[in-house]
Design an enzyme around this catalytic site. Structure first.
Site, PDB file in Angstrom:
ATOM      1  CE  LYS A 111      -4.114  -1.842   0.260  1.00 43.48           C
ATOM      2  NZ  LYS A 111      -4.896  -2.063  -0.920  1.00 43.48           N
ATOM      3  CE  LYS A 194      -5.678 -12.525  -7.178  1.00 40.23           C
ATOM      4  NZ  LYS A 194      -6.043 -12.575  -5.788  1.00 40.23           N
ATOM      5  CE  LYS A 197     -13.611  -2.619  -7.368  1.00 41.01           C
ATOM      6  NZ  LYS A 197     -12.827  -1.699  -6.525  1.00 41.01           N
TER       7      LYS A 197
END
Ligand code: TRP
Length: 329
Positions: A111, A194, A197
């Protein structure tokens, strides 16, 4: 009987990867375990959603859970922010969570890299909030993917540290719920990796047929096999993997045969795959819409879920407060 807790981020709708990777198993699991499923809406505040976006996505994901078959009569289905005992335990756990270990957490480091202008304390203490989610119900099993294993490890650290500090054997050490063979990884259709979103390659349960056809027809392929029985390159294998979960065995066999004899036409395969995905998702999409239009029902289910979750959570918090030394005069 196991006590199982699982949270799902409330940002965004469910896609096929979520369905086959988690929800399908949750639906089965709810009958064999004491299950707590919740929408992690506190966690989603780290990225500062607008009130409209926050509310909309929590409602959407809650309706999608129900549409997929999570049964509020069987499992406990709730919204995290409806259970104030969770942030209370989070505060208490933070007192014994150390800066060094929180900073070393891989998801935190990711992050910092991806949003360097928003490195807030909520991000840093994401693992203590997640630990609170889990141990508030004294859960012993958590169905998590690879990306959450470190968080679960930290949960064990915090639970064990609490037990040692207060010389009690109060919190269990939660471990991953292993789905074994049943776990299917759904690939994206952009060649590798994979479905996700954030990968921007997801087919959502709520997608309209037109959108699904468009996404599938854009799937990455290659020039086709040149020799019989060639191993399949990743983008092609991905098409087959998806087909395996949504199409009939005959259909899969038909295209496999075409591939092995080098006469496959990927356009035909994609058309078939798109229709089979639609046949699978469309009833779900309609059920999601139906549930979303019934706000009274949604509210009732969420209220009942919060009530059940708080029964368990308040039992834990009461004991925790007592162990720590918060007692009435
Ligand atoms: N961190 C999880 C994710 O990103 C979501 C989550 C929050 C969770 N709290 C949890 C999962 C507790 C399991 C148990 O997917």
């Amino acid at each position: 009987m196991n006590t199982v807790v699982s949270g799902i981020r409330s940002t965004g709708k469910l896609h096929l990867g979520n369905y086959f990777g988690a929800l399908k198993n949750f639906v089965r699991m709810q009958h064999e375990n004491q299950c707590y499923f919740f929408i992690a809406d506190y966690h989603s505040l780290t990225t500062h959603p607008t009130p409209e976006n926050l509310h909309g996505s929590v409602k959407q994901v809650f309706a999608e859970y129900l549409a997929c078959g999570l049964d509020p009569e069987v499992a406990t289905l709730y919204v995290q922010s409806d259970v104030p005992e969770i942030p209370e335990l989070y505060l208490l756990l933070n007192m014994n969570a150390y800066l060094g270990e929180l900073e070393r957490c891989t998801s935190f480091k990711d992050k910092i890299r991806s949003m360097p202008n928003n490195v807030n304390a909520g991000l840093l203490t994401y693992p203590t909030l997640m630990a609170a989610d889990i141990i508030i119900h004294k859960a012993n099993k958590v169905p998590v993917g690879k990306d959450q294993e470190q968080h679960l490890e930290m949960t064990r650290t915090f639970a064990g540290r609490f037990n040692r500090l207060y010389k009690v054997d109060f919190f269990p050490q939660p471990v991953a719920y292993n789905f074994g063979e049943q776990l299917v990884k759904i690939p994206g259709l952009d060649g590798s990796g994979k479905m996700g979103k954030s990968e921007g390659n997801a087919i959502y349960l709520s997608d309209e047929p037109k959108a699904i056809r468009k996404k599938v027809m854009k799937a990455v392929t290659d020039g086709g096999p040149t020799e019989p029985n060639q191993p399949k390159p990743e983008p092609i294998q991905n098409l087959f993997t998806l087909m395996n979960v949504v199409s009939s065995a005959d259909t899969v066999e038909f295209f496999n045969e075409k591939y092995n004899s080098c006469v496959i036409r990927y356009g035909d395969m994609k058309k078939q795959l798109a229709e089979d995905i639609i046949a699978f998702t469309d009833p779900l999409r309609l059920r999601i819409e139906d549930i979303l239009s019934n706000t009274d029902y949604l509210r009732k289910v969420a209220e009942r879920g919060a009530e059940k979750a708080r029964e368990s959570a308040s039992r834990t918090i009461k004991e925790v407060r007592n162990i720590i030394g918060f007692k009435p005069f």
